[in-house]
Design a protein around this motif. Structure first.
Motif, PDB file in Angstrom:
ATOM      1  N   MET A   1       6.400 -43.164  25.563  1.00 40.39           N
ATOM      2  CA  MET A   1       5.368 -42.183  25.297  1.00 40.39           C
ATOM      3  C   MET A   1       4.268 -42.774  24.426  1.00 40.39           C
ATOM      4  SD  MET A   1       4.345 -39.123  25.982  1.00 40.39           S
ATOM      5  CE  MET A   1       5.668 -38.399  26.871  1.00 40.39           C
ATOM      6  N   LEU A   2       4.602 -43.818  23.665  1.00 37.89           N
ATOM      7  CA  LEU A   2       3.593 -44.451  22.822  1.00 37.89           C
ATOM      8  C   LEU A   2       2.480 -45.057  23.675  1.00 37.89           C
ATOM      9  CD1 LEU A   2       2.615 -45.424  20.043  1.00 37.89           C
ATOM     10  CD2 LEU A   2       3.990 -47.474  20.417  1.00 37.89           C
ATOM     11  N   ARG A   3       2.854 -45.718  24.745  1.00 39.02           N
ATOM     12  CA  ARG A   3       1.836 -46.320  25.619  1.00 39.02           C
ATOM     13  C   ARG A   3       0.945 -45.253  26.255  1.00 39.02           C
ATOM     14  NH1 ARG A   3       6.275 -50.025  28.132  1.00 39.02           N
ATOM     15  NH2 ARG A   3       6.392 -51.609  26.530  1.00 39.02           N
ATOM     16  N   LEU A   4       1.546 -44.152  26.626  1.00 39.72           N
ATOM     17  CA  LEU A   4       0.774 -43.050  27.206  1.00 39.72           C
ATOM     18  C   LEU A   4      -0.227 -42.507  26.195  1.00 39.72           C
ATOM     19  CD1 LEU A   4       0.236 -40.893  29.412  1.00 39.72           C
ATOM     20  CD2 LEU A   4       2.094 -39.588  28.404  1.00 39.72           C
ATOM     21  N   ARG A   5       0.206 -42.337  24.945  1.00 39.28           N
ATOM     22  CA  ARG A   5      -0.696 -41.809  23.929  1.00 39.28           C
ATOM     23  C   ARG A   5      -1.796 -42.807  23.583  1.00 39.28           C
ATOM     24  NH1 ARG A   5       1.455 -41.024  19.209  1.00 39.28           N
ATOM     25  NH2 ARG A   5       3.282 -42.270  19.575  1.00 39.28           N
ATOM     26  N   ILE A   6      -1.484 -44.095  23.596  1.00 35.38           N
ATOM     27  CA  ILE A   6      -2.518 -45.105  23.364  1.00 35.38           C
ATOM     28  C   ILE A   6      -3.531 -45.079  24.504  1.00 35.38           C
ATOM     29  CG2 ILE A   6      -2.951 -47.595  23.272  1.00 35.38           C
ATOM     30  CD1 ILE A   6      -0.338 -47.847  21.703  1.00 35.38           C
ATOM     31  N   PHE A   7      -3.049 -44.988  25.730  1.00 30.90           N
ATOM     32  CA  PHE A   7      -3.952 -44.918  26.877  1.00 30.90           C
ATOM     33  C   PHE A   7      -4.785 -43.642  26.833  1.00 30.90           C
ATOM     34  CE2 PHE A   7      -5.002 -44.406  31.412  1.00 30.90           C
ATOM     35  CZ  PHE A   7      -5.609 -45.629  31.620  1.00 30.90           C
ATOM     36  N   ALA A   8      -4.197 -42.542  26.375  1.00 28.31           N
ATOM     37  CA  ALA A   8      -4.951 -41.291  26.231  1.00 28.31           C
ATOM     38  C   ALA A   8      -6.061 -41.449  25.199  1.00 28.31           C
ATOM     39  CB  ALA A   8      -4.022 -40.149  25.845  1.00 28.31           C
ATOM     40  N   ALA A   9      -5.788 -42.167  24.127  1.00 30.76           N
ATOM     41  CA  ALA A   9      -6.829 -42.416  23.121  1.00 30.76           C
ATOM     42  C   ALA A   9      -7.947 -43.266  23.694  1.00 30.76           C
ATOM     43  CB  ALA A   9      -6.217 -43.092  21.895  1.00 30.76           C
ATOM     44  N   ILE A  10      -7.603 -44.254  24.501  1.00 31.08           N
ATOM     45  CA  ILE A  10      -8.617 -45.100  25.132  1.00 31.08           C
ATOM     46  C   ILE A  10      -9.461 -44.283  26.107  1.00 31.08           C
ATOM     47  CG2 ILE A  10      -8.933 -47.050  26.719  1.00 31.08           C
ATOM     48  CD1 ILE A  10      -6.455 -48.318  25.350  1.00 31.08           C
ATOM     49  N   VAL A  11      -8.823 -43.440  26.899  1.00 27.98           N
ATOM     50  CA  VAL A  11      -9.553 -42.589  27.842  1.00 27.98           C
ATOM     51  C   VAL A  11     -10.455 -41.615  27.085  1.00 27.98           C
ATOM     52  CG1 VAL A  11      -9.300 -40.821  29.627  1.00 27.98           C
ATOM     53  CG2 VAL A  11      -7.882 -42.854  29.694  1.00 27.98           C
ATOM     54  N   SER A  12     -10.004 -41.150  25.934  1.00 33.46           N
ATOM     55  CA  SER A  12     -10.832 -40.264  25.118  1.00 33.46           C
ATOM     56  C   SER A  12     -12.100 -40.979  24.648  1.00 33.46           C
ATOM     57  CB  SER A  12     -10.023 -39.774  23.920  1.00 33.46           C
ATOM     58  OG  SER A  12     -10.803 -38.980  23.087  1.00 33.46           O
ATOM     59  N   VAL A  13     -11.967 -42.215  24.222  1.00 37.20           N
ATOM     60  CA  VAL A  13     -13.138 -42.994  23.788  1.00 37.20           C
ATOM     61  C   VAL A  13     -14.064 -43.280  24.969  1.00 37.20           C
ATOM     62  CG1 VAL A  13     -13.849 -45.228  22.841  1.00 37.20           C
ATOM     63  CG2 VAL A  13     -11.971 -43.972  21.801  1.00 37.20           C
ATOM     64  N   VAL A  14     -13.500 -43.594  26.123  1.00 33.95           N
ATOM     65  CA  VAL A  14     -14.313 -43.831  27.320  1.00 33.95           C
ATOM     66  C   VAL A  14     -15.044 -42.549  27.736  1.00 33.95           C
ATOM     67  CG1 VAL A  14     -14.189 -44.444  29.773  1.00 33.95           C
ATOM     68  CG2 VAL A  14     -12.924 -45.776  28.097  1.00 33.95           C
ATOM     69  N   THR A  15     -14.390 -41.407  27.550  1.00 31.69           N
ATOM     70  CA  THR A  15     -15.031 -40.128  27.854  1.00 31.69           C
ATOM     71  C   THR A  15     -16.234 -39.905  26.940  1.00 31.69           C
ATOM     72  OG1 THR A  15     -12.910 -39.246  28.565  1.00 31.69           O
ATOM     73  CG2 THR A  15     -14.628 -37.653  28.088  1.00 31.69           C
ATOM     74  N   LEU A  16     -16.086 -40.243  25.666  1.00 31.21           N
ATOM     75  CA  LEU A  16     -17.227 -40.131  24.750  1.00 31.21           C
ATOM     76  C   LEU A  16     -18.353 -41.086  25.139  1.00 31.21           C
ATOM     77  CD1 LEU A  16     -15.438 -39.725  21.312  1.00 31.21           C
ATOM     78  CD2 LEU A  16     -16.632 -37.988  22.635  1.00 31.21           C
ATOM     79  N   ALA A  17     -18.000 -42.271  25.624  1.00 29.19           N
ATOM     80  CA  ALA A  17     -19.023 -43.208  26.091  1.00 29.19           C
ATOM     81  C   ALA A  17     -19.749 -42.649  27.315  1.00 29.19           C
ATOM     82  CB  ALA A  17     -18.390 -44.559  26.415  1.00 29.19           C
ATOM     83  N   ALA A  18     -19.022 -41.996  28.205  1.00 33.68           N
ATOM     84  CA  ALA A  18     -19.655 -41.361  29.365  1.00 33.68           C
ATOM     85  C   ALA A  18     -20.545 -40.206  28.942  1.00 33.68           C
ATOM     86  CB  ALA A  18     -18.586 -40.881  30.346  1.00 33.68           C
ATOM     87  N   MET A  19     -20.162 -39.519  27.872  1.00 29.06           N
ATOM     88  CA  MET A  19     -20.992 -38.435  27.352  1.00 29.06           C
ATOM     89  C   MET A  19     -22.313 -38.990  26.815  1.00 29.06           C
ATOM     90  SD  MET A  19     -21.986 -36.727  24.253  1.00 29.06           S
ATOM     91  CE  MET A  19     -20.934 -37.575  23.143  1.00 29.06           C
ATOM     92  N   VAL A  20     -22.242 -40.097  26.085  1.00 28.97           N
ATOM     93  CA  VAL A  20     -23.465 -40.729  25.580  1.00 28.97           C
ATOM     94  C   VAL A  20     -24.333 -41.199  26.738  1.00 28.97           C
ATOM     95  CG1 VAL A  20     -24.326 -42.709  24.281  1.00 28.97           C
ATOM     96  CG2 VAL A  20     -22.445 -41.353  23.373  1.00 28.97           C
TER      97      VAL A  20
END
Length: 122
Positions: A1-20
């Protein structure tokens, strides 16, 4: 589950980059708001451990909740001229979200095996 949560954090940052990117390219404000809400859904689960089934289901629901605002952002971007790059980014985010949901669903009922440090039984 740790890898999933790390990947979720990365996707969250990429989502913010797409927002910008959407703000820079002049997309409707609804796209930016929907992407911020989507990033918040994943950022809420990223720092917390999920060893029990209840917490793992919470991760699954957060990944499902991520898909709704990303789909709304795609709906806001459809039909706006010059938004091809933003739409491609949002479609990639939607695919990443579907992957997160599948991953969270597949790992939600795993339990830690005794005497084994990183081994999980299905």
């Amino acid at each position: 589950m740790l890898r999933l949560r790390i990947f979720a954090a990365i996707v969250s940052v990429v989502t913010l980059a797409a927002m910008v990117l959407s703000l820079v390219l002049g997309a409707p404000i609804g796209v930016a708001i929907a992407l911020i809400v989507a990033a918040a859904c994943l950022a809420a689960i990223a720092p917390f451990d999920a060893p029990a089934l209840r917490e793992r289901n919470r991760v699954l629901f957060a990944c499902l909740a991520y898909l709704v605002p990303v789909a709304a952002a795609l709906a806001f971007a459809v039909g706006v001229p010059g938004m091809n790059i933003v739409m491609v980014a949002i479609i990639v985010l939607l695919q990443l979200g579907i992957g997160l949901v599948c991953w969270a669903f597949a790992t939600r009922k795993r339990r830690r095996m005794p005497r084994s440090r990183r081994y999980f039984d299905n």
